[in-house]
Design a protein around this motif. Structure first.
Motif, mmCIF file in Angstrom:
data_model
loop_
_atom_site.group_PDB
_atom_site.id
_atom_site.type_symbol
_atom_site.label_atom_id
_atom_site.label_comp_id
_atom_site.label_asym_id
_atom_site.label_seq_id
_atom_site.Cartn_x
_atom_site.Cartn_y
_atom_site.Cartn_z
ATOM 1 N N GLU A 198 -22.378 71.962 80.680
ATOM 2 C CA GLU A 198 -23.229 71.331 81.690
ATOM 3 C C GLU A 198 -23.280 69.820 81.518
ATOM 4 O O GLU A 198 -23.211 69.058 82.492
ATOM 5 C CB GLU A 198 -24.638 71.921 81.621
ATOM 6 N N GLY A 199 -23.405 69.374 80.271
ATOM 7 C CA GLY A 199 -23.468 67.931 80.022
ATOM 8 C C GLY A 199 -22.173 67.229 80.392
ATOM 9 O O GLY A 199 -22.187 66.095 80.884
ATOM 10 N N GLU A 200 -21.036 67.882 80.169
ATOM 11 C CA GLU A 200 -19.740 67.299 80.520
ATOM 12 C C GLU A 200 -19.583 67.210 82.035
ATOM 13 O O GLU A 200 -19.071 66.212 82.567
ATOM 14 C CB GLU A 200 -18.622 68.118 79.900
ATOM 15 N N LEU A 201 -20.024 68.250 82.726
ATOM 16 C CA LEU A 201 -19.993 68.215 84.193
ATOM 17 C C LEU A 201 -20.902 67.113 84.722
ATOM 18 O O LEU A 201 -20.564 66.408 85.683
ATOM 19 C CB LEU A 201 -20.408 69.569 84.762
ATOM 20 N N SER A 202 -22.045 66.964 84.083
ATOM 21 C CA SER A 202 -22.978 65.912 84.484
ATOM 22 C C SER A 202 -22.344 64.539 84.317
ATOM 23 O O SER A 202 -22.466 63.668 85.192
ATOM 24 C CB SER A 202 -24.262 66.008 83.652
ATOM 25 N N ALA A 203 -21.648 64.341 83.216
ATOM 26 C CA ALA A 203 -20.992 63.057 82.963
ATOM 27 C C ALA A 203 -19.891 62.798 83.991
ATOM 28 O O ALA A 203 -19.718 61.670 84.464
ATOM 29 C CB ALA A 203 -20.419 63.022 81.552
ATOM 30 N N ALA A 204 -19.147 63.849 84.364
ATOM 31 C CA ALA A 204 -18.088 63.702 85.358
ATOM 32 C C ALA A 204 -18.665 63.384 86.734
ATOM 33 O O ALA A 204 -18.117 62.569 87.488
ATOM 34 C CB ALA A 204 -17.239 64.969 85.411
ATOM 35 N N ALA A 205 -19.776 64.030 87.061
ATOM 36 C CA ALA A 205 -20.432 63.750 88.341
ATOM 37 C C ALA A 205 -20.983 62.327 88.358
ATOM 38 O O ALA A 205 -20.889 61.617 89.371
ATOM 39 C CB ALA A 205 -21.546 64.757 88.584
ATOM 40 N N GLN A 206 -21.553 61.886 87.237
ATOM 41 C CA GLN A 206 -22.086 60.532 87.148
ATOM 42 C C GLN A 206 -20.968 59.504 87.265
ATOM 43 O O GLN A 206 -21.124 58.476 87.934
ATOM 44 C CB GLN A 206 -22.833 60.339 85.830
ATOM 45 N N ALA A 207 -19.824 59.773 86.601
ATOM 46 C CA ALA A 207 -18.684 58.862 86.687
ATOM 47 C C ALA A 207 -18.189 58.744 88.122
ATOM 48 O O ALA A 207 -17.794 57.662 88.573
ATOM 49 C CB ALA A 207 -17.558 59.340 85.773
ATOM 50 N N ALA A 208 -18.202 59.861 88.855
ATOM 51 C CA ALA A 208 -17.808 59.828 90.270
ATOM 52 C C ALA A 208 -18.804 59.022 91.092
ATOM 53 O O ALA A 208 -18.422 58.191 91.931
ATOM 54 C CB ALA A 208 -17.686 61.252 90.806
ATOM 55 N N ALA A 209 -20.081 59.256 90.846
ATOM 56 C CA ALA A 209 -21.117 58.529 91.584
ATOM 57 C C ALA A 209 -21.011 57.031 91.334
ATOM 58 O O ALA A 209 -21.186 56.219 92.264
ATOM 59 C CB ALA A 209 -22.494 59.049 91.192
ATOM 60 N N ASP A 210 -20.710 56.657 90.084
ATOM 61 C CA ASP A 210 -20.577 55.240 89.752
ATOM 62 C C ASP A 210 -19.429 54.581 90.514
ATOM 63 O O ASP A 210 -19.425 53.364 90.718
ATOM 64 C CB ASP A 210 -20.353 55.060 88.249
ATOM 65 N N ARG A 211 -18.456 55.401 90.945
ATOM 66 C CA ARG A 211 -17.309 54.887 91.696
ATOM 67 C C ARG A 211 -17.470 55.091 93.206
ATOM 68 O O ARG A 211 -16.525 54.883 93.961
ATOM 69 C CB ARG A 211 -16.027 55.579 91.220
ATOM 70 N N GLY A 212 -18.646 55.534 93.608
ATOM 71 C CA GLY A 212 -18.881 55.759 95.020
ATOM 72 C C GLY A 212 -18.262 57.031 95.557
ATOM 73 O O GLY A 212 -18.035 57.158 96.768
ATOM 74 N N LEU A 213 -18.002 57.977 94.684
ATOM 75 C CA LEU A 213 -17.362 59.242 95.076
ATOM 76 C C LEU A 213 -18.373 60.382 94.974
ATOM 77 O O LEU A 213 -18.212 61.322 94.196
ATOM 78 C CB LEU A 213 -16.144 59.523 94.182
ATOM 79 N N GLU A 214 -19.416 60.289 95.733
ATOM 80 C CA GLU A 214 -20.460 61.318 95.713
ATOM 81 C C GLU A 214 -19.873 62.676 96.101
ATOM 82 O O GLU A 214 -19.030 62.772 97.001
ATOM 83 C CB GLU A 214 -21.574 60.955 96.687
ATOM 84 N N GLY A 215 -20.309 63.711 95.399
ATOM 85 C CA GLY A 215 -19.832 65.052 95.686
ATOM 86 C C GLY A 215 -18.513 65.388 95.022
ATOM 87 O O GLY A 215 -17.975 66.477 95.229
ATOM 88 N N LYS A 216 -18.004 64.457 94.195
ATOM 89 C CA LYS A 216 -16.770 64.714 93.443
ATOM 90 C C LYS A 216 -17.055 64.590 91.944
ATOM 91 O O LYS A 216 -18.187 64.280 91.530
ATOM 92 C CB LYS A 216 -15.669 63.741 93.864
ATOM 93 N N TRP A 217 -16.029 64.827 91.158
ATOM 94 C CA TRP A 217 -16.136 64.748 89.707
ATOM 95 C C TRP A 217 -14.980 63.907 89.187
ATOM 96 O O TRP A 217 -13.828 64.107 89.599
ATOM 97 C CB TRP A 217 -16.087 66.149 89.076
ATOM 98 N N VAL A 218 -15.259 62.964 88.306
ATOM 99 C CA VAL A 218 -14.227 62.082 87.762
ATOM 100 C C VAL A 218 -14.202 62.236 86.243
ATOM 101 O O VAL A 218 -15.240 62.104 85.573
ATOM 102 C CB VAL A 218 -14.487 60.607 88.134
ATOM 103 N N VAL A 219 -13.014 62.501 85.712
ATOM 104 C CA VAL A 219 -12.818 62.565 84.268
ATOM 105 C C VAL A 219 -12.052 61.316 83.851
ATOM 106 O O VAL A 219 -10.894 61.130 84.249
ATOM 107 C CB VAL A 219 -12.060 63.837 83.853
ATOM 108 N N THR A 220 -12.702 60.436 83.095
ATOM 109 C CA THR A 220 -12.050 59.219 82.631
ATOM 110 C C THR A 220 -11.164 59.529 81.430
ATOM 111 O O THR A 220 -11.364 60.523 80.724
ATOM 112 C CB THR A 220 -13.090 58.154 82.260
ATOM 113 N N LEU A 221 -10.187 58.682 81.203
ATOM 114 C CA LEU A 221 -9.203 58.921 80.155
ATOM 115 C C LEU A 221 -9.634 58.293 78.832
ATOM 116 O O LEU A 221 -10.322 57.269 78.813
ATOM 117 C CB LEU A 221 -7.848 58.358 80.570
ATOM 118 N N THR A 222 -9.206 58.903 77.762
ATOM 119 C CA THR A 222 -9.410 58.341 76.426
ATOM 120 C C THR A 222 -8.236 57.431 76.098
ATOM 121 O O THR A 222 -7.217 57.438 76.778
ATOM 122 C CB THR A 222 -9.511 59.457 75.380
ATOM 123 N N LEU A 223 -8.378 56.640 75.020
ATOM 124 C CA LEU A 223 -7.295 55.745 74.641
ATOM 125 C C LEU A 223 -6.081 56.525 74.156
ATOM 126 O O LEU A 223 -4.943 56.176 74.476
ATOM 127 C CB LEU A 223 -7.774 54.776 73.552
#
Length: 683
Positions: A198-223
């Motif tokens: 749940e927390g990982e999904l929340s982070a992905a939803a928040q990352a999408a919202a931060d990019r203006g992609l409401e209703g989507k999920w964004v997984v950012t990349l690691t180094l």
């Protein structure tokens, strides 16, 4: 006027913490210009002294010089790595060649070098303390290594090379940050992320919202190449998308493509090494490290690569056997490895590491794990200072005190990922400790933990817990080093020694009283069950074939690029073909086990300070594993053990030969057997 620029005046804050609230981007370049001028005047004053060189009239003022420049630079580079807005990036690009030119003007100064060489030649006849003697030796060696003994024409070419390299490495990091942000994977349906907590999904939803992609999920990349979510995502296409995005960074033929940049970096580093009298950049770098030569590095890497590759193949067969039991069998690929590793872990050890996150709430890990281990071992205490602001709203400032109540310094934590922060995790110093200058340390830890939606807890993976303990080990090194001269402050030690204290600090993660203190369920406060702890211990060597192979592959790539002679580097090189050939050479070319970093996103070596030095993690781990054995033999988490480690190793900073400091602590040189046992390479 100077007083209008907060970088050119005392901050007025405790410990000299910069007043980031008052600093604006337009302050940086004028402050650097003023600091360059001041430093040049200070060094000129040293070289104009008409009397013969002495320690007091040369080394002491040299150590006093450059204070303003150091303060401004550490303030700026802390921001440029952790909050690199476009405006900050533009400043860094403009600054890179200016900083390089100024550093060369000091390091290549013939008159300054003559004075230091004269003192060095008289060392045995001078009445100097061990730290003073070592200071002379290091300044002489470092200036010689930098090219201070070259003729004027060679120095001119060297300066041009250094300036161009500074521009290229800055460009490499800028390209990588941009491409990493562009390649963040967007998912339209939450079902595609099946398996995430749940927390990982929340982070992905928040990352999408931060990019203006409401209703989507964004997984950012690691180094690094892999991603923590690869172990949990049940959909193979989602795993494939994530890994393919990661591996394509810097090589897509767009404006962020790093291939041309890295090839020029390799060519210019090889030319610089030849100018300085070395056969390769690797030979140049290792000549002033504890390793001494690339041959010593290659010998260790080859020695470990054979059993590591063998173990990885054995692990791969285990994973394939699990895949073959599924309704639709397929050949295991790189994006499947982490997912099926967890299945094997569950089958062999009845252990699901992904399910452990509720026991690793970030604040508890920090307070009752990381801080408590340091308190028990060294007597230090940590008090949050919300009245002191950092360079970003996410930063938190803690004041650190010794066991006797005396003030030690400040610790800053910047936990969360953001688009303006470079990938990975690191420690850096904002203020250096020095008795000569009367300064105390201010250190920063940066991680890249996904930030959950407001009101939700930050639950860490076990790998993120390890990273926090590791980086805090660097922070302790920076806090505890107690030296007279700033040249030796904090983590200013040989590159292939600097990872040693941080790796040692990882041992407290599983130490019983520490683990039971911080690993408590977020909802029930129940400690991590004893049977789970036993399974974690039992599985410690599991998947080490993969982990060791991916690391060694990256270390070997670093050596392969930087072992090229000037003629070899000048040839027409295809980056992908070069990588493939290098990995075949050492037997680490298993497609299912990709290198931890491919060249186009290998920030450690093409934009960081680890060029020809990425081997240092495994080199330092020899010392680390041997030290862990010492702690276990001597009762572990005991104050007297911590005092010994602090006084004889961490506390000396760079003021002593590191291997000599290690022998002083351990009573002998390190042995490799504990490392081989830890990584399952003993046979």
């Amino acid at each position: 006027m100077p007083h209008e620029n907060p970088l050119l005046a005392s901050s007025g804050l405790p410990y000299g913490l910069p007043d980031y609230a008052a600093i604006r981007p337009e302050h940086y370049l004028p402050a650097f210009a003023a600091a360059f001028e001041e430093h040049a005047r200070e060094v000129a004053a040293i070289t104009r002294v008409r009397s013969m060189p002495t320690f007091e009239n040369t080394l002491v003022p040299l150590e006093e010089s450059g204070r303003l420049l150091g303060d401004v630079a550490r303030t700026f580079y802390t921001v440029s790595s952790a909050d690199a807005t476009p405006e900050i990036q533009a400043i860094e690009e403009e600054l890179a060649p200016l900083m390089s030119a100024h550093q060369d003007s000091i390091q290549l100064d013939s008159q300054l070098f003559w004075r230091i060489r004269t003192i060095h030649d008289e060392l045995d006849r001078l009445d100097l303390s061990p730290e003073q003697r070592y200071l002379v030796e290091r300044h002489y060696t470092e200036m010689s290594h930098a090219g201070a003994g070259l003729d004027d024409a060679a120095k001119e070419r060297l300066t041009a090379l250094n300036q161009r390299l500074s521009t290229l490495t800055t460009q490499f990091e800028k390209n990588l940050l941009a491409d990493t942000n562009e390649l963040a994977v967007v998912f339209d349906d939450e079902a595609e992320l099946d398996g995430l907590a749940e927390g990982e999904l929340s982070a992905a939803a928040q990352a999408a919202a931060d990019r203006g992609l409401e209703g989507k999920w964004v997984v950012t990349l690691t180094l690094f190449t892999g991603h923590p979510y690869l172990s949990s995502l049940t959909r193979r296409d989602a795993r494939r998308r994530l890994l393919e995005a990661s591996r394509s960074r810097g090589s897509r033929g767009n404006e962020n493509d790093n291939r041309t940049t890295l090839l020029e970096i390799v060519r210019l580093r090889a030319e610089r090494a030849a100018l300085l009298g070395y056969g390769s950049h690797a030979a140049y770098i290792t000549s002033d490290e504890t390793a001494g030569s690339p041959e010593a590095v290659h010998d260790l890497l080859r020695k470990l690569a054979v059993p590591a590759a063998r173990n990885a193949l054995r692990e791969q067969r285990m994973l394939q056997a699990i895949v073959d039991q599924e309704p639709e069998s397929f050949a295991l690929e790189a994006h499947d490895w982490a997912f099926y590793t967890e299945k094997v872990r569950a089958a062999e050890y009845d252990l699901d590491r992904a399910a452990l996150r509720p026991w690793f709430e970030a604040e508890r890990v920090l307070q009752d794990g990381v801080f408590r281990a340091a308190t028990d071992l060294y007597g230090v205490s940590f008090t949050e200072r919300p009245d002191l602001g950092g360079y970003h709203p996410d930063t938190r400032v803690f004041e650190v005190h010794n066991g006797d109540g005396s003030a030690l310094g400040l610790y800053i934590l910047d936990l969360y990922t953001r688009d303006t922060k470079r990938g990975g995790a690191w420690m850096n110093s904002i203020v250096l400790q020095s008795r000569l200058r009367g300064t105390a340390p201010v250190v920063v830890n940066n991680l890249n933990v996904p930030k959950p939606s407001p009101g939700r807890p930050t639950l860490l993976t076990l790998d993120e817990v390890t990273t926090l303990f590791h980086e805090f080990g660097h922070a302790l090194h920076g806090l505890f080093a107690t030296v007279t001269y700033p040249h030796f402050a904090g983590t200013n030690v040989f590159r292939d020694f600097v990872e040693f204290p941080s790796q040692v600090n990882e041992m407290w993660i599983y130490w019983p009283e520490i683990l039971s203190s911080y690993a408590r369920h977020i909802e029930t406060d129940e400690p991590l069950p004893a049977d789970i702890v036993e399974k974690l211990h039992a599985s410690e060597a599991f998947n080490q074939g993969f982990a060791t192979s991916e690391y060694l592959a990256a270390a070997w790539l670093d050596q392969a690029w930087h072992s090229l002679s000037v003629d070899e580097a000048a040839g027409d090189i295809d980056v992908a073909a070069f990588e493939a050939s290098a990995l075949r050479e050492i037997g680490l070319d298993n497609p299912a086990v990709p290198t931890r970093y491919s060249s186009t996103y290998f920030a450690h070596v093409f934009s960081g300070g680890y060029s020809a030095g990425y081997y240092s993690y495994i080199w330092s781990e020899v010392l680390d594993a041997d030290t862990v054995e010492w702690f276990r033999e001597n009762g572990g988490l005991r104050r007297e053990n911590g005092d010994r480690f602090r006084d004889r190793l961490l506390g000396v900073g760079g003021s002593k030969d590191p291997l000599e400091a290690y022998r002083d602590f351990r009573g002998r040189d390190a042995e490799i057997q504990p490392l081989l046992t830890r990584r399952g390479l003993a046979d």
